[in-house]
Design a protein around this motif. Structure first.
Motif, short mmCIF file in Angstrom:
data_model
loop_
_atom_site.label_atom_id
_atom_site.label_comp_id
_atom_site.label_asym_id
_atom_site.label_seq_id
_atom_site.Cartn_x
_atom_site.Cartn_y
_atom_site.Cartn_z
N GLU A 198 5.09 3.30 -5.50
CA GLU A 198 6.53 2.52 -5.75
C GLU A 198 7.38 3.79 -5.92
O GLU A 198 7.49 4.84 -6.51
CB GLU A 198 6.28 2.14 -7.30
N VAL A 257 11.34 4.18 -6.78
CA VAL A 257 12.08 3.78 -7.81
C VAL A 257 13.47 4.49 -7.83
O VAL A 257 13.53 5.65 -7.56
CB VAL A 257 11.45 3.33 -8.99
N SER A 258 14.49 4.10 -8.66
CA SER A 258 15.57 4.62 -8.74
C SER A 258 15.21 6.04 -9.95
O SER A 258 14.32 5.84 -10.55
CB SER A 258 16.61 3.85 -9.67
N ASP A 272 14.57 4.40 -13.39
CA ASP A 272 13.28 3.82 -13.46
C ASP A 272 12.32 4.91 -13.74
O ASP A 272 11.33 4.75 -14.30
CB ASP A 272 13.17 2.82 -12.35
N TYR A 273 12.35 5.93 -12.88
CA TYR A 273 11.51 7.00 -12.72
C TYR A 273 11.21 7.56 -14.39
O TYR A 273 10.10 7.81 -14.67
CB TYR A 273 11.66 7.89 -11.75
N THR A 291 12.06 6.22 -16.96
CA THR A 291 11.69 5.25 -17.90
C THR A 291 9.85 5.28 -17.76
O THR A 291 9.30 5.01 -18.74
CB THR A 291 12.16 3.80 -17.48
N TYR A 292 9.52 5.30 -16.41
CA TYR A 292 8.09 5.23 -16.24
C TYR A 292 7.43 6.49 -16.67
O TYR A 292 6.47 6.21 -17.42
CB TYR A 292 7.76 5.12 -14.74
#
Length: 296
Positions: free
Chosen positions: A251, A253-254, A257-258, A260-261
């Protein structure tokens, strides 16, 4: 002179027709129907996919031209020099023709050297490692799944082999249970590949690139993802009974978002790195075999 004039006028419509045909091609057709080029105007999946697709497509164009010339000459020879009615005996035998022999020696040599040179040029670029990558990932391959260590962030994501979906079509898998490698878009990524058991192969299909994962050796992939999305991955080396279930997703992602993960992995308690304590290859070069008690 008249023949040259006719050839010139014949070449103009042929060139125009070729230009129109190529202009009407989709991105998939222009890139040899390779994955990752399905939609018009999309950014390349990684910084290397255009280069790989260009090498692939150009090679096929050259080979098709060579094939058409070869088959054309074969058909022309069959038609022009066929035995006519009433002819007997053998045709005139030609033992040597130096221009033709030079031609069919030099041209294949040029093709081989050309393919080799362009392949080496692109391979050097693709295989070059980043001096200071933004993100470093360690991939641990195992029968039959993948573990991912996010080295800079000191967190990990364990994976299990793909699970059959009882409610889906035959052969379908439960997507939510596939191992997931999350990468930030437009960041330089270095992926270190290691195996805990047998030889595997790390293949992200839309990246147009795969790399073998060999026990006792660390291989590296350097890539910059350029398009946000989810991309299928799999093991491309037959590695045992459940090889077909060794699937994963990537995945892209921005950056937000990275982060957050990564925080979600910390919250789940996945802090630290999955190391070689689970390695099944105790006798590989560079590893220490267990010491047997004295007298055994």
């Amino acid at each position: 002179m008249r023949n040259n004039h006719r050839l010139r006028w014949a070449a103009v419509p042929l060139a125009a027709t070729l230009a129109v045909v190529l202009a009407g091609c989709t991105q998939a057709q222009l890139h040899g129907f390779l994955p990752g080029f399905e939609n018009e105007g999309e950014t390349a999946v990684t910084n290397q996919t255009d280069r790989i697709a260009g090498l692939w497509t150009t090679s096929w164009i050259v080979l098709l031209i060579v094939g058409l010339i070869t088959w054309g000459l074969i058909i022309w020879t069959i038609v022009v020099y066929r035995r006519r009615k009433g002819q007997t005996g053998l045709p005139v035998q030609l033992r040597y023709n130096m221009p033709i022999e030079i031609f069919y020696t030099v041209v294949p040599l040029i093709l081989v050297v050309g393919f080799f040179a362009f392949t080496v040029r692109d391979q050097i670029e693709i295989e070059s490692r980043y001096a200071t990558p933004d993100v470093t990932i360690e991939v641990q391959a195992k029968q039959w799944a993948w573990d991912f260590n996010y080295v800079n962030e000191d967190v990990f994501s364990p994976g299990i082999q793909a699970q059959d979906d009882p409610n889906g079509a035959p052969g379908s898998r439960i997507e939510s249970k596939l191992p997931v490698l999350v990468l930030p878009v437009d960041k330089t990524i270095e992926i270190a590949l290691e195996s805990r058991d047998v030889i595997h192969s790390f293949w992200v299909i839309d990246f147009l690139y795969k790399k073998d994962v060999i026990p006792g050796k660390t291989n590296y992939m350097s890539v910059t993802p350029q398009r946000i999305g989810t991309y299928a991955g799999k093991c491309a080396e037959l590695c045992g009974e459940y090889h077909s279930l060794m699937l994963f997703n990537v995945e892209v992602v921005s950056q937000a978002d990275y982060e957050t993960y990564i925080q979600s992995l910390r919250t789940a308690g996945n802090v630290g790195q999955l190391d070689n304590q689970f390695d099944r290859n105790q006798n590989q070069p560079g590893t220490s075999a267990p010491t047997a008690p004295e007298g055994n």
